[in-house]
Design a protein around this motif. Structure first.
Motif, PDB file in Angstrom:
ATOM      1  N   MET A 179      -2.793   4.691 -30.622  1.00 28.90           N
ATOM      2  CA  MET A 179      -3.811   4.320 -29.663  1.00 28.90           C
ATOM      3  C   MET A 179      -3.208   3.744 -28.383  1.00 28.90           C
ATOM      4  O   MET A 179      -3.870   3.671 -27.383  1.00 28.90           O
ATOM      5  N   LEU A 180      -1.957   3.341 -28.431  1.00 29.82           N
ATOM      6  CA  LEU A 180      -1.306   2.813 -27.231  1.00 29.82           C
ATOM      7  C   LEU A 180      -0.613   3.904 -26.423  1.00 29.82           C
ATOM      8  O   LEU A 180       0.103   3.610 -25.468  1.00 29.82           O
ATOM      9  N   ALA A 181      -0.825   5.158 -26.801  1.00 30.92           N
ATOM     10  CA  ALA A 181      -0.146   6.276 -26.144  1.00 30.92           C
ATOM     11  C   ALA A 181      -0.320   6.288 -24.625  1.00 30.92           C
ATOM     12  O   ALA A 181       0.672   6.468 -23.902  1.00 30.92           O
ATOM     13  N   PRO A 182      -1.526   6.117 -24.072  1.00 32.83           N
ATOM     14  CA  PRO A 182      -1.644   6.136 -22.607  1.00 32.83           C
ATOM     15  C   PRO A 182      -0.825   5.031 -21.945  1.00 32.83           C
ATOM     16  O   PRO A 182      -0.172   5.250 -20.926  1.00 32.83           O
ATOM     17  N   PHE A 183      -0.852   3.863 -22.536  1.00 32.42           N
ATOM     18  CA  PHE A 183      -0.111   2.719 -21.985  1.00 32.42           C
ATOM     19  C   PHE A 183       1.395   2.987 -22.028  1.00 32.42           C
ATOM     20  O   PHE A 183       2.097   2.827 -21.027  1.00 32.42           O
ATOM     21  N   LEU A 184       1.892   3.419 -23.185  1.00 30.02           N
ATOM     22  CA  LEU A 184       3.333   3.645 -23.337  1.00 30.02           C
ATOM     23  C   LEU A 184       3.817   4.816 -22.491  1.00 30.02           C
ATOM     24  O   LEU A 184       4.891   4.740 -21.877  1.00 30.02           O
ATOM     25  N   ASP A 185       3.036   5.886 -22.444  1.00 28.64           N
ATOM     26  CA  ASP A 185       3.451   7.036 -21.639  1.00 28.64           C
ATOM     27  C   ASP A 185       3.513   6.697 -20.158  1.00 28.64           C
ATOM     28  O   ASP A 185       4.401   7.166 -19.446  1.00 28.64           O
ATOM     29  N   PRO A 242       6.684   7.284  -9.102  1.00 29.97           N
ATOM     30  CA  PRO A 242       5.514   6.733  -8.402  1.00 29.97           C
ATOM     31  C   PRO A 242       4.307   6.512  -9.322  1.00 29.97           C
ATOM     32  O   PRO A 242       3.468   5.659  -9.042  1.00 29.97           O
ATOM     33  N   MET A 243       4.230   7.254 -10.413  1.00 29.48           N
ATOM     34  CA  MET A 243       3.114   7.107 -11.352  1.00 29.48           C
ATOM     35  C   MET A 243       3.374   6.012 -12.396  1.00 29.48           C
ATOM     36  O   MET A 243       2.456   5.598 -13.090  1.00 29.48           O
ATOM     37  N   ARG A 244       4.609   5.557 -12.504  1.00 32.52           N
ATOM     38  CA  ARG A 244       4.960   4.572 -13.523  1.00 32.52           C
ATOM     39  C   ARG A 244       4.335   3.220 -13.201  1.00 32.52           C
ATOM     40  O   ARG A 244       4.254   2.813 -12.047  1.00 32.52           O
ATOM     41  N   PHE A 245       3.882   2.526 -14.256  1.00 34.21           N
ATOM     42  CA  PHE A 245       3.335   1.184 -14.076  1.00 34.21           C
ATOM     43  C   PHE A 245       4.415   0.229 -13.583  1.00 34.21           C
ATOM     44  O   PHE A 245       5.546   0.277 -14.053  1.00 34.21           O
ATOM     45  N   ASN A 246       4.056  -0.654 -12.658  1.00 35.77           N
ATOM     46  CA  ASN A 246       4.925  -1.797 -12.403  1.00 35.77           C
ATOM     47  C   ASN A 246       4.462  -2.892 -13.369  1.00 35.77           C
ATOM     48  O   ASN A 246       3.509  -2.695 -14.118  1.00 35.77           O
ATOM     49  N   ALA A 247       5.096  -4.039 -13.367  1.00 32.07           N
ATOM     50  CA  ALA A 247       4.788  -5.076 -14.355  1.00 32.07           C
ATOM     51  C   ALA A 247       3.334  -5.559 -14.252  1.00 32.07           C
ATOM     52  O   ALA A 247       2.651  -5.708 -15.275  1.00 32.07           O
ATOM     53  N   MET A 248       2.861  -5.767 -13.051  1.00 30.23           N
ATOM     54  CA  MET A 248       1.496  -6.259 -12.865  1.00 30.23           C
ATOM     55  C   MET A 248       0.467  -5.216 -13.320  1.00 30.23           C
ATOM     56  O   MET A 248      -0.500  -5.543 -14.008  1.00 30.23           O
ATOM     57  N   ALA A 273       0.928  -2.843 -15.501  1.00 28.68           N
ATOM     58  CA  ALA A 273       1.019  -2.714 -16.955  1.00 28.68           C
ATOM     59  C   ALA A 273       0.242  -3.830 -17.644  1.00 28.68           C
ATOM     60  O   ALA A 273      -0.507  -3.586 -18.597  1.00 28.68           O
ATOM     61  N   LEU A 274       0.406  -5.034 -17.167  1.00 26.10           N
ATOM     62  CA  LEU A 274      -0.301  -6.160 -17.766  1.00 26.10           C
ATOM     63  C   LEU A 274      -1.813  -6.012 -17.607  1.00 26.10           C
ATOM     64  O   LEU A 274      -2.566  -6.185 -18.568  1.00 26.10           O
ATOM     65  N   GLN A 275      -2.262  -5.658 -16.422  1.00 23.54           N
ATOM     66  CA  GLN A 275      -3.693  -5.486 -16.181  1.00 23.54           C
ATOM     67  C   GLN A 275      -4.272  -4.377 -17.047  1.00 23.54           C
ATOM     68  O   GLN A 275      -5.330  -4.531 -17.657  1.00 23.54           O
ATOM     69  N   PHE A 276      -3.575  -3.245 -17.114  1.00 24.39           N
ATOM     70  CA  PHE A 276      -4.049  -2.132 -17.935  1.00 24.39           C
ATOM     71  C   PHE A 276      -4.098  -2.535 -19.408  1.00 24.39           C
ATOM     72  O   PHE A 276      -5.078  -2.264 -20.105  1.00 24.39           O
ATOM     73  N   PHE A 277      -3.043  -3.181 -19.884  1.00 24.85           N
ATOM     74  CA  PHE A 277      -2.973  -3.569 -21.294  1.00 24.85           C
ATOM     75  C   PHE A 277      -4.098  -4.532 -21.659  1.00 24.85           C
ATOM     76  O   PHE A 277      -4.731  -4.392 -22.703  1.00 24.85           O
ATOM     77  N   GLU A 278      -4.348  -5.513 -20.819  1.00 21.78           N
ATOM     78  CA  GLU A 278      -5.391  -6.504 -21.113  1.00 21.78           C
ATOM     79  C   GLU A 278      -6.776  -5.857 -21.217  1.00 21.78           C
ATOM     80  O   GLU A 278      -7.592  -6.257 -22.036  1.00 21.78           O
ATOM     81  N   VAL A 279      -7.049  -4.857 -20.398  1.00 17.15           N
ATOM     82  CA  VAL A 279      -8.341  -4.169 -20.445  1.00 17.15           C
ATOM     83  C   VAL A 279      -8.371  -3.165 -21.603  1.00 17.15           C
ATOM     84  O   VAL A 279      -9.360  -3.056 -22.324  1.00 17.15           O
TER      85      VAL A 279
END
Length: 127
Positions: free
Chosen positions: A1-7, A15-21, A23-29
């Protein structure tokens, strides 16, 4: 279920890769919608299972995959697969990088020649 986050964390498209902020925002939601029993599942791990070779999307519900397909990382390029295969042979991981560097330098020669000619033609002529 974490596939979208990890990918999105490991995609080769920088340019499409999450930066730290992000990633945190996406993960929390994102993690709020995942049931606890799913979060407690254990996944296979071992020396042959790497972040770039495993299919995190395998076995996920089709509606979930459809919803998050924009976050799926692209497949490994054929050229990368070939280079990895070549480097899997004994000592090839020491040979391939210098060979690639040599061919990079060779491909830069035409641009260096044109730069040299432009500089040469732009010099003031002695009178």
């Amino acid at each position: 279920m974490l596939a979208p986050f990890l990918d999105r964390m490991v995609t080769r498209n920088i340019p499409m890769r999450f930066n730290a902020m992000q990633a945190l925002q996406f993960f929390e939601v994102f993690v709020v919608d995942i049931p606890g029993k799913v979060m407690d599942l254990e996944y296979a791990s071992g020396p042959d299972i790497g972040y770039d070779t495993c299919d995190r999307w395998e076995g996920l519900p089709p509606d979930f995959i459809k919803k998050w397909e924009d976050y799926r990382k692209p497949p490994i390029a054929f050229s990368t697969s070939v280079l990895r295969w070549i480097c899997s042979f004994d000592r090839m991981c020491y040979i391939v990088p210098p060979v690639r560097h040599f061919f990079l330098r060779v491909t830069l020669i035409p641009s260096r020649i044109s730069l040299f000619l432009r500089k040469l033609l732009s010099l003031p002529h002695p009178s």
